[in-house]
Design an enzyme around this catalytic site. Sequence first.
Site, PDB file in Angstrom:
ATOM      1  N   ASP A  80       0.837  -1.195   0.000  1.00  0.00           N
ATOM      2  CA  ASP A  80       0.000   0.000   0.000  1.00  0.00           C
ATOM      3  C   ASP A  80       0.878   1.253   0.000  1.00  0.00           C
ATOM      4  O   ASP A  80       1.782   1.387   0.829  1.00  0.00           O
ATOM      5  CB  ASP A  80      -0.888  -0.024   1.254  1.00  0.00           C
ATOM      6  CG  ASP A  80      -1.883   1.109   1.317  1.00  0.00           C
ATOM      7  OD1 ASP A  80      -2.318   1.584   0.257  1.00  0.00           O
ATOM      8  OD2 ASP A  80      -2.234   1.509   2.454  1.00  0.00           O
ATOM      9  N   HIS A  81       0.634   2.152  -0.924  1.00  0.00           N
ATOM     10  CA  HIS A  81       1.332   3.446  -0.982  1.00  0.00           C
ATOM     11  C   HIS A  81       2.859   3.314  -1.058  1.00  0.00           C
ATOM     12  O   HIS A  81       3.582   4.004  -0.329  1.00  0.00           O
ATOM     13  CB  HIS A  81       0.964   4.327   0.220  1.00  0.00           C
ATOM     14  CG  HIS A  81      -0.405   4.936   0.106  1.00  0.00           C
ATOM     15  ND1 HIS A  81      -0.710   5.947  -0.781  1.00  0.00           N
ATOM     16  CD2 HIS A  81      -1.552   4.642   0.770  1.00  0.00           C
ATOM     17  CE1 HIS A  81      -1.996   6.267  -0.646  1.00  0.00           C
ATOM     18  NE2 HIS A  81      -2.528   5.473   0.272  1.00  0.00           N
ATOM     19  N   HIS A 178      -7.428  10.310   4.508  1.00  0.00           N
ATOM     20  CA  HIS A 178      -6.876   9.263   5.354  1.00  0.00           C
ATOM     21  C   HIS A 178      -7.124   9.593   6.824  1.00  0.00           C
ATOM     22  O   HIS A 178      -7.053  10.756   7.219  1.00  0.00           O
ATOM     23  CB  HIS A 178      -5.363   9.123   5.128  1.00  0.00           C
ATOM     24  CG  HIS A 178      -4.999   8.459   3.846  1.00  0.00           C
ATOM     25  ND1 HIS A 178      -4.081   8.971   2.966  1.00  0.00           N
ATOM     26  CD2 HIS A 178      -5.431   7.296   3.281  1.00  0.00           C
ATOM     27  CE1 HIS A 178      -3.947   8.160   1.930  1.00  0.00           C
ATOM     28  NE2 HIS A 178      -4.761   7.145   2.099  1.00  0.00           N
ATOM     29  N   GLY A 179      -7.386   8.562   7.609  1.00  0.00           N
ATOM     30  CA  GLY A 179      -7.521   8.747   9.048  1.00  0.00           C
ATOM     31  C   GLY A 179      -8.969   8.908   9.483  1.00  0.00           C
ATOM     32  O   GLY A 179      -9.917   8.623   8.748  1.00  0.00           O
ATOM     33  N   GLY A 209      -8.715   6.078   1.874  1.00  0.00           N
ATOM     34  CA  GLY A 209      -9.373   6.854   2.919  1.00  0.00           C
ATOM     35  C   GLY A 209     -10.805   6.413   3.128  1.00  0.00           C
ATOM     36  O   GLY A 209     -11.696   7.227   3.371  1.00  0.00           O
ATOM     37  N   SER A 211     -12.124   4.760   5.589  1.00  0.00           N
ATOM     38  CA  SER A 211     -12.599   4.764   6.970  1.00  0.00           C
ATOM     39  C   SER A 211     -13.381   6.030   7.286  1.00  0.00           C
ATOM     40  O   SER A 211     -13.090   7.108   6.757  1.00  0.00           O
ATOM     41  CB  SER A 211     -11.410   4.661   7.937  1.00  0.00           C
ATOM     42  OG  SER A 211     -10.785   3.403   7.858  1.00  0.00           O
ATOM     43  N   ASN A 230      -9.973   0.948   0.653  1.00  0.00           N
ATOM     44  CA  ASN A 230      -8.970   0.760   1.698  1.00  0.00           C
ATOM     45  C   ASN A 230      -9.540   1.116   3.070  1.00  0.00           C
ATOM     46  O   ASN A 230     -10.092   2.208   3.258  1.00  0.00           O
ATOM     47  CB  ASN A 230      -7.745   1.634   1.421  1.00  0.00           C
ATOM     48  CG  ASN A 230      -6.900   1.101   0.291  1.00  0.00           C
ATOM     49  OD1 ASN A 230      -7.410   0.557  -0.679  1.00  0.00           O
ATOM     50  ND2 ASN A 230      -5.598   1.257   0.417  1.00  0.00           N
TER      51      ASN A 230
END
Length: 286
Positions: A80-81, A178-179, A209, A211, A230
């Site tokens: 990932d990334h 993200h986060g 992102g 979540s 993801n």
Amino acid sequence: MLLNGRDLLDVANRHGFAVPAFNISDWAMLEGVMQVSEEEHAPVIVAIHPDELSHVGVDLLPAVLARAGRSTVPVTVHLDHGATYEQVLTAIRAGFTSVMIDGSLLPFDENVALTRRVVETAHAVGLSVEGELGTIGRTDGYAESGTDDIVYTQPDEAARFVAETGVDSLAVAVGTRHGIYPAHLAPALRLDLLAEIKAVAPLPIVLHGGSNNPDDEITQAVTLGVNKINISSDIKVAYHDKLREVLLDRAEREPNTIQPPAVRAMKVVAAQKIGLFRAAGKAALY
């Protein structure tokens, strides 16, 4: 059953569902992800970020691959990334079956050149490649790479990027971060933009992102053609919050009594995501 990302996501693209990519950072998390995927009969992507890889160590990869290989559901083990060509080479040597090269912070032409180089190398040894165009937002210092202001993916550039790089899947920026979102920052997906991108780039589209976004927006995103989502923060919060709770009992000291409640808490969240992404039962398609 261990697959590369292309073989996994092409099925999702044809049948209109999204495969969850769950980030793991220890063996217990991996086992929980594998268990819930098998219980839900869902394909899964085990995602490991370079920061997570530096934590668990590449020596864990043979065990991860062995667990994936004997799974009753299709599994891809994905970098990932990946930020550099060298990080991708490390992942290839370690045995990952799919890699991401994230050149999203580079100018367009440099992103294309880096991504094409990774595609040529990875395809030569049977691996799939995910690229990224546009920038995901970030919410705090703990989040993965991103920018304070989202740079949205433009459909015309997406079509060019796919044609010029040969990527197998494309991560796009349509409003996610993200986060975990703080109270002052409300998530909002540009679903209209997502539809435009999919129309000109009909390969598997990836949503980073994932979540902490509203369920109804995620459902619509899957309907519009997102095939990989993801999930890192949501399962990590569930896992580590339960660990903190268990560890308040100072009598607990054995991992086989401390970690199982945390894995169970994480699996509840993961199962909800699998259902939301329409992935439950889809292992039968492979």
